[in-house]
Write a protein that holds these residues in place. Sequence first.
Motif, PDB file in Angstrom:
ATOM      1  N   ARG A 183       0.828  -1.196   0.000  1.00 17.48           N
ATOM      2  CA  ARG A 183       0.000   0.000   0.000  1.00 17.48           C
ATOM      3  C   ARG A 183       0.872   1.260   0.000  1.00 17.48           C
ATOM      4  NH1 ARG A 183      -3.959  -1.157   4.890  1.00 17.48           N
ATOM      5  NH2 ARG A 183      -2.704  -3.025   5.240  1.00 17.48           N
ATOM      6  N   TYR A 184       1.974   1.220   0.747  1.00 20.32           N
ATOM      7  CA  TYR A 184       2.917   2.342   0.708  1.00 20.32           C
ATOM      8  C   TYR A 184       3.420   2.574  -0.716  1.00 20.32           C
ATOM      9  CZ  TYR A 184       3.418   2.618   5.837  1.00 20.32           C
ATOM     10  OH  TYR A 184       3.220   2.797   7.175  1.00 20.32           O
ATOM     11  N   ARG A 185       3.780   1.487  -1.398  1.00 28.89           N
ATOM     12  CA  ARG A 185       4.308   1.602  -2.775  1.00 28.89           C
ATOM     13  C   ARG A 185       3.280   2.232  -3.705  1.00 28.89           C
ATOM     14  NH1 ARG A 185       9.288  -0.672  -4.097  1.00 28.89           N
ATOM     15  NH2 ARG A 185      10.291  -1.294  -2.159  1.00 28.89           N
TER      16      ARG A 185
ATOM     17  N   GLN B 284       0.957   4.387  -2.960  1.00 24.22           N
ATOM     18  CA  GLN B 284       0.868   5.816  -2.699  1.00 24.22           C
ATOM     19  C   GLN B 284       2.121   6.562  -3.152  1.00 24.22           C
ATOM     20  OE1 GLN B 284      -2.035   7.224  -1.759  1.00 24.22           O
ATOM     21  NE2 GLN B 284      -2.753   5.105  -1.971  1.00 24.22           N
ATOM     22  N   ASP B 285       3.292   5.930  -3.004  1.00 24.71           N
ATOM     23  CA  ASP B 285       4.521   6.546  -3.515  1.00 24.71           C
ATOM     24  C   ASP B 285       4.421   6.778  -5.017  1.00 24.71           C
ATOM     25  OD1 ASP B 285       5.584   6.433  -0.981  1.00 24.71           O
ATOM     26  OD2 ASP B 285       6.746   4.610  -1.337  1.00 24.71           O
TER      27      ASP B 285
ATOM     28  N   CYS C 106       1.512   9.107   4.701  1.00 19.44           N
ATOM     29  CA  CYS C 106       0.647   7.966   4.989  1.00 19.44           C
ATOM     30  C   CYS C 106       0.466   7.847   6.501  1.00 19.44           C
ATOM     31  CB  CYS C 106       1.231   6.669   4.438  1.00 19.44           C
ATOM     32  SG  CYS C 106       1.252   6.577   2.632  1.00 19.44           S
TER      33      CYS C 106
ATOM     34  N   THR D  39      -0.818   5.148   9.425  1.00 22.12           N
ATOM     35  CA  THR D  39      -1.094   3.736   9.640  1.00 22.12           C
ATOM     36  C   THR D  39      -1.560   3.494  11.071  1.00 22.12           C
ATOM     37  OG1 THR D  39       0.596   3.112   8.023  1.00 22.12           O
ATOM     38  CG2 THR D  39      -0.161   1.398   9.526  1.00 22.12           C
TER      39      THR D  39
ATOM     40  N   ARG E 191       4.217   8.447   7.925  1.00 22.30           N
ATOM     41  CA  ARG E 191       5.354   8.123   7.048  1.00 22.30           C
ATOM     42  C   ARG E 191       5.483   9.196   5.987  1.00 22.30           C
ATOM     43  NH1 ARG E 191       5.589   5.724   1.939  1.00 22.30           N
ATOM     44  NH2 ARG E 191       7.378   4.377   1.474  1.00 22.30           N
TER      45      ARG E 191
ATOM     46  N   ARG F 263       6.776  10.408   2.353  1.00 22.70           N
ATOM     47  CA  ARG F 263       7.027   9.805   1.033  1.00 22.70           C
ATOM     48  C   ARG F 263       8.470   9.922   0.585  1.00 22.70           C
ATOM     49  NH1 ARG F 263       4.681  13.671  -3.088  1.00 22.70           N
ATOM     50  NH2 ARG F 263       6.652  14.700  -2.578  1.00 22.70           N
TER      51      ARG F 263
ATOM     52  N   GLN G 186       9.595   7.611   9.561  1.00 23.02           N
ATOM     53  CA  GLN G 186       8.351   7.287  10.241  1.00 23.02           C
ATOM     54  C   GLN G 186       8.406   7.792  11.678  1.00 23.02           C
ATOM     55  OE1 GLN G 186       6.991   3.252   9.852  1.00 23.02           O
ATOM     56  NE2 GLN G 186       7.682   3.061   7.716  1.00 23.02           N
TER      57      GLN G 186
END
Length: 541
Positions: A488-490, A492-493, A500, A502, A516, A518, A523
Amino acid sequence: MEMEQLVALCKRRGFIFQSSEIYGGLNGFWDYGPLGVELKRNVREAWWRDMVAGHNELVAPPGAPAPYEMTGLDCSIIMHPQVWKCSGHYDLFHDFMVDCRETKGRYRHDQVQGRWVEYRGQRIFVTAEAAGSDGLEETLQKALKFFNVRGKNAVELKWDGPLVSLATVKDTSNALAPAAKQLGTFTDPREFNLMFKTIAGALGTEADAVFLRPETAQGIFVNFKNVLDSTRVKIPFGIAQIGKSFRNEITPRNFTFRSREFEQMEIEFFCHPATSPDWYRYWRDRRYKWYLDLGLSGDRLRLRDHDKEELSHYSCGTADIEYAFPFLSPGEFGELEGVAHRGDFDLRSHAEGKLVHADANDSSSPLVVEQDAEGKPKYRGSGKDLSYFDDQARERFLPHVIEPSAGADRATLAFLCEAYSEDEAPDENGKPAKRVVLRFHPRLAPYKAAVFPLVKKEGMPEIAQEIYAALKPHFPVFYDEKAAVGRRYRRQDEIGTPFCVTVDGQTLQDGSVTLRDRDTLKQWRVKKEDCLTEIGGRLRS
């Protein structure tokens, strides 16, 4: 970055699609997807906020000769045909095109590139469809095939100079057109008017012919007196407009850089003739700085003043803001925006008629109103008085105009190109892996934040949805609970989301969440109720 990578990402992630793609597409037209429409809207809103809505008319900004006012317009796309006659578009707004009699290909004359080569006494001009290093390789392969040269004999090819425009070739009888096998298949160049023609009215006759506007500027000029009469603005002041324009480009190309339908962000700034050179310098420098402030690199952005030979006959000075797009050859730049000192040409043309040089053979002779055989103005304008009266100085004059004219689509494309980068970051298994990231300025990013529950249980989705609901009224936010959090991070990046949030196991214990970044991948933890303040402050910084 290769341009193909960006184009693929734009389609995969919903930034830009080919128009009418399921029917094979329509060349020169593009659709902005769910993320693209947000990105382009952010570009437009940043421009409007910085140039119009956020302007303080009581104080002169740094570099400005004096305080000034700004206002806006939204003019119709179809205007009276006489507008385009008086502006010069009807007679002069054209490019030259050529056809290939063998392949039936059609090209804009000045955009066909090629180079001269000689082999065993025969000298020909070999053209290419590509540009830059790809064009050099294409001309090499075409020359080898045309002369039927193989192996070591290839060194006998004698190349004369770099890629140059076909427009520099006076005699095309020895030119090899793109995809052609024979020499001399180019037709003579001929004019092609770039305006789209349509019909307004029930009869559908030629008398009902009108045109889609090729620029937004003329709507401002013809409304100059309306703005003066309906508001309290005084010179110096600017009128801004964002809107669609249409040009029937012969060969649209390079993704959204050259399209047939595009959006402009234009200002017509009216000032006293005596102060117009200072205002020209102010707007030229200010518009260049705007792109820098929103993240375009100074290495890939430049401000280029036009040479005297490039200037339009009415121009007192023009500068282009240019960007080194990846589809161009190394060292080449493409225009993002033009800033022009137009003098009083436009208001005078719409008041009196068409301006021409007194001596048709001397471009330095004075501009006068073109007359017919009876000595009356030809292509007569509105006949309205478009002058300005300064009631304090008791002076009447025709204002000079400074025009910063930007393309919303080209700006959006430049920000996409600048933002695209690749690096390494931990994947969902914690191992280093290639990461594609769009490093948008936060003002331009389609989503400002994304909210995730670490897992879909133990009450985490409910807490994440509460945070999402608290952030959503203030800026665009994305919610996602599908797949591993690393994946999911990838995602959004890759679409440029700056932050982000979490919700994890520790959230259940102390009410804190993980934030987090980008770009840095840093973090840190904050209280869930402080997410709006924390993210909002970082977006503004």
